[in-house]
Scaffold this motif. Sequence first.
Motif, PDB file in Angstrom:
ATOM      1  N   PRO A  45       0.814  -1.229   0.000  1.00 55.11           N
ATOM      2  CA  PRO A  45       0.000   0.000   0.000  1.00 55.11           C
ATOM      3  C   PRO A  45       0.843   1.274   0.000  1.00 55.11           C
ATOM      4  O   PRO A  45       0.523   2.242  -0.694  1.00 55.11           O
ATOM      5  CB  PRO A  45      -0.827  -0.124   1.287  1.00 55.11           C
ATOM      6  CG  PRO A  45      -0.911  -1.589   1.534  1.00 55.11           C
ATOM      7  CD  PRO A  45       0.418  -2.131   1.112  1.00 55.11           C
ATOM      8  N   SER A  46       1.934   1.280   0.762  1.00 52.02           N
ATOM      9  CA  SER A  46       2.784   2.462   0.820  1.00 52.02           C
ATOM     10  C   SER A  46       3.483   2.709  -0.507  1.00 52.02           C
ATOM     11  O   SER A  46       3.559   3.844  -0.990  1.00 52.02           O
ATOM     12  CB  SER A  46       3.819   2.311   1.937  1.00 52.02           C
ATOM     13  OG  SER A  46       4.708   3.412   1.949  1.00 52.02           O
ATOM     14  N   ALA A  47       4.006   1.654  -1.122  1.00 54.82           N
ATOM     15  CA  ALA A  47       4.695   1.795  -2.412  1.00 54.82           C
ATOM     16  C   ALA A  47       3.727   2.278  -3.485  1.00 54.82           C
ATOM     17  O   ALA A  47       4.084   3.115  -4.334  1.00 54.82           O
ATOM     18  CB  ALA A  47       5.327   0.466  -2.817  1.00 54.82           C
ATOM     19  N   ILE A  48       2.489   1.786  -3.467  1.00 54.96           N
ATOM     20  CA  ILE A  48       1.485   2.216  -4.445  1.00 54.96           C
ATOM     21  C   ILE A  48       1.113   3.675  -4.223  1.00 54.96           C
ATOM     22  O   ILE A  48       0.962   4.446  -5.177  1.00 54.96           O
ATOM     23  CB  ILE A  48       0.246   1.304  -4.367  1.00 54.96           C
ATOM     24  CG1 ILE A  48       0.604  -0.120  -4.806  1.00 54.96           C
ATOM     25  CG2 ILE A  48      -0.885   1.852  -5.240  1.00 54.96           C
ATOM     26  CD1 ILE A  48      -0.462  -1.148  -4.504  1.00 54.96           C
ATOM     27  N   GLU A  49       0.981   4.069  -2.966  1.00 54.88           N
ATOM     28  CA  GLU A  49       0.654   5.469  -2.660  1.00 54.88           C
ATOM     29  C   GLU A  49       1.750   6.408  -3.164  1.00 54.88           C
ATOM     30  O   GLU A  49       1.467   7.445  -3.789  1.00 54.88           O
ATOM     31  CB  GLU A  49       0.456   5.644  -1.158  1.00 54.88           C
ATOM     32  CG  GLU A  49       0.098   7.063  -0.754  1.00 54.88           C
ATOM     33  CD  GLU A  49      -0.092   7.223   0.743  1.00 54.88           C
ATOM     34  OE1 GLU A  49      -0.466   8.335   1.174  1.00 54.88           O
ATOM     35  OE2 GLU A  49       0.152   6.257   1.490  1.00 54.88           O
ATOM     36  N   LYS A  50       3.000   6.052  -2.931  1.00 53.22           N
ATOM     37  CA  LYS A  50       4.111   6.897  -3.389  1.00 53.22           C
ATOM     38  C   LYS A  50       4.222   6.877  -4.910  1.00 53.22           C
ATOM     39  O   LYS A  50       4.584   7.883  -5.531  1.00 53.22           O
ATOM     40  CB  LYS A  50       5.409   6.444  -2.729  1.00 53.22           C
ATOM     41  CG  LYS A  50       5.441   6.728  -1.226  1.00 53.22           C
ATOM     42  CD  LYS A  50       6.689   6.187  -0.560  1.00 53.22           C
ATOM     43  CE  LYS A  50       6.679   6.445   0.941  1.00 53.22           C
ATOM     44  NZ  LYS A  50       7.855   5.863   1.635  1.00 53.22           N
ATOM     45  N   ALA A  51       3.908   5.740  -5.515  1.00 54.68           N
ATOM     46  CA  ALA A  51       3.902   5.662  -6.978  1.00 54.68           C
ATOM     47  C   ALA A  51       2.836   6.590  -7.555  1.00 54.68           C
ATOM     48  O   ALA A  51       3.050   7.246  -8.581  1.00 54.68           O
ATOM     49  CB  ALA A  51       3.642   4.219  -7.416  1.00 54.68           C
ATOM     50  N   THR A  52       1.695   6.657  -6.887  1.00 54.29           N
ATOM     51  CA  THR A  52       0.611   7.525  -7.339  1.00 54.29           C
ATOM     52  C   THR A  52       1.029   8.987  -7.267  1.00 54.29           C
ATOM     53  O   THR A  52       0.765   9.774  -8.186  1.00 54.29           O
ATOM     54  CB  THR A  52      -0.649   7.292  -6.478  1.00 54.29           C
ATOM     55  OG1 THR A  52      -1.013   5.909  -6.565  1.00 54.29           O
ATOM     56  CG2 THR A  52      -1.810   8.151  -6.952  1.00 54.29           C
ATOM     57  N   LEU A  53       1.697   9.376  -6.205  1.00 56.82           N
ATOM     58  CA  LEU A  53       2.187  10.750  -6.076  1.00 56.82           C
ATOM     59  C   LEU A  53       3.191  11.069  -7.183  1.00 56.82           C
ATOM     60  O   LEU A  53       3.206  12.178  -7.724  1.00 56.82           O
ATOM     61  CB  LEU A  53       2.830  10.956  -4.707  1.00 56.82           C
ATOM     62  CG  LEU A  53       1.885  10.909  -3.499  1.00 56.82           C
ATOM     63  CD1 LEU A  53       2.676  10.983  -2.196  1.00 56.82           C
ATOM     64  CD2 LEU A  53       0.867  12.041  -3.566  1.00 56.82           C
ATOM     65  N   SER A  54       4.024  10.084  -7.529  1.00 53.13           N
ATOM     66  CA  SER A  54       4.987  10.271  -8.609  1.00 53.13           C
ATOM     67  C   SER A  54       4.263  10.530  -9.928  1.00 53.13           C
ATOM     68  O   SER A  54       4.615  11.454 -10.675  1.00 53.13           O
ATOM     69  CB  SER A  54       5.875   9.029  -8.717  1.00 53.13           C
ATOM     70  OG  SER A  54       6.787   9.139  -9.796  1.00 53.13           O
ATOM     71  N   ALA A  55       3.240   9.732 -10.219  1.00 53.03           N
ATOM     72  CA  ALA A  55       2.482   9.910 -11.460  1.00 53.03           C
ATOM     73  C   ALA A  55       1.752  11.247 -11.477  1.00 53.03           C
ATOM     74  O   ALA A  55       1.657  11.899 -12.528  1.00 53.03           O
ATOM     75  CB  ALA A  55       1.494   8.764 -11.623  1.00 53.03           C
ATOM     76  N   GLU A  56       1.240  11.669 -10.315  1.00 49.76           N
ATOM     77  CA  GLU A  56       0.546  12.954 -10.236  1.00 49.76           C
ATOM     78  C   GLU A  56       1.482  14.105 -10.600  1.00 49.76           C
ATOM     79  O   GLU A  56       1.085  15.042 -11.312  1.00 49.76           O
ATOM     80  CB  GLU A  56      -0.012  13.152  -8.829  1.00 49.76           C
ATOM     81  CG  GLU A  56      -1.192  12.255  -8.501  1.00 49.76           C
ATOM     82  CD  GLU A  56      -1.623  12.348  -7.056  1.00 49.76           C
ATOM     83  OE1 GLU A  56      -2.595  11.656  -6.701  1.00 49.76           O
ATOM     84  OE2 GLU A  56      -0.995  13.108  -6.281  1.00 49.76           O
ATOM     85  N   LYS A  57       2.712  14.043 -10.117  1.00 52.14           N
ATOM     86  CA  LYS A  57       3.679  15.096 -10.446  1.00 52.14           C
ATOM     87  C   LYS A  57       3.932  15.143 -11.943  1.00 52.14           C
ATOM     88  O   LYS A  57       4.036  16.220 -12.543  1.00 52.14           O
ATOM     89  CB  LYS A  57       4.988  14.858  -9.689  1.00 52.14           C
ATOM     90  CG  LYS A  57       4.895  15.094  -8.190  1.00 52.14           C
ATOM     91  CD  LYS A  57       6.222  14.780  -7.495  1.00 52.14           C
ATOM     92  CE  LYS A  57       6.117  14.945  -5.993  1.00 52.14           C
ATOM     93  NZ  LYS A  57       7.387  14.579  -5.306  1.00 52.14           N
ATOM     94  N   THR A  58       4.037  13.970 -12.557  1.00 54.25           N
ATOM     95  CA  THR A  58       4.282  13.915 -13.994  1.00 54.25           C
ATOM     96  C   THR A  58       3.096  14.478 -14.774  1.00 54.25           C
ATOM     97  O   THR A  58       3.282  15.150 -15.795  1.00 54.25           O
ATOM     98  CB  THR A  58       4.563  12.461 -14.421  1.00 54.25           C
ATOM     99  OG1 THR A  58       5.727  12.003 -13.717  1.00 54.25           O
ATOM    100  CG2 THR A  58       4.811  12.354 -15.912  1.00 54.25           C
TER     101      THR A  58
END
Length: 270
Positions: A244-257
């Motif tokens: 869950p934590s890795a997915i949440e941080k991945a989502t934030l990464s995609a949002e920035k992009t």
Amino acid sequence: MKLIAIGDNVVDCYLDQKIYYPGGNCVNVAVNARRNGAEQVSYIGIFGNDEKADHIKYALKQEEIDFQHARTVMGLSGQPRVTLEDGDRIFIGGPKNTVQRMFKLQLIDDELDYISNFDLCHVSCYSSMESELEKLSNVIKISYDFSSRKDLDYIRSIAPYIQYAFFSAAELSEAELAAFIEELTALPFEVFALTRGSEPALFFQNGVQYEQKLNPISIVDTMGAGDSLIAGFLVNYLNGDTMPSAIEKATLSAEKTCGMYGGFGYPKKM
């Protein structure tokens, strides 16, 4: 966590802006892995000898990504043409006689020794690396972006070499998605994930499903968002985060992009 990406590089030519941006799945993953905190990131690919290749190299240098083992050959860089519709990128073709189409990477022993110093190698279906996967798998774990390729014979042929698999499944119906997931579950992936456009991505680990939680954001450009999601997940998961934590941080990464033009910026006038 140390990551090496091997494969495609292009510049995405935005016709409406008359600007191009460095990109390609493996370059995007490399840059976003570094931005997500990867300790060391390297890239191996085939560059052309034109100004577009020079711009990709410039961007990689700025992002502190080593590409000492990349090849440079005479020819055109990949340069897909792109238009935007409501923030979504629409590819409308490009030249076919590019170095990425004309040449193929073959890894030598010295390079395999170098690659073995990393924790993970990322490859994509655009990398033309299928014949090298077995060699790679003997020295390193592999992440693979299948993009929209869902040919099960193709997937099964290379699945034994891959630990982390990513798919684009936005066009599948609920029934088709369920059937596809069932097929993937039978394969030896440690983790596999399916992005679904504007719907939450689905991640699977050891038969357990995790659903991405989407946040309301303003989208400038979706180019490279999936690659950024992959990079964010891999770095944080391999650094020890829970799913869950890795997915949440991945989502934030995609949002920035999604908040910038291009896969990771660096605009240059055509």
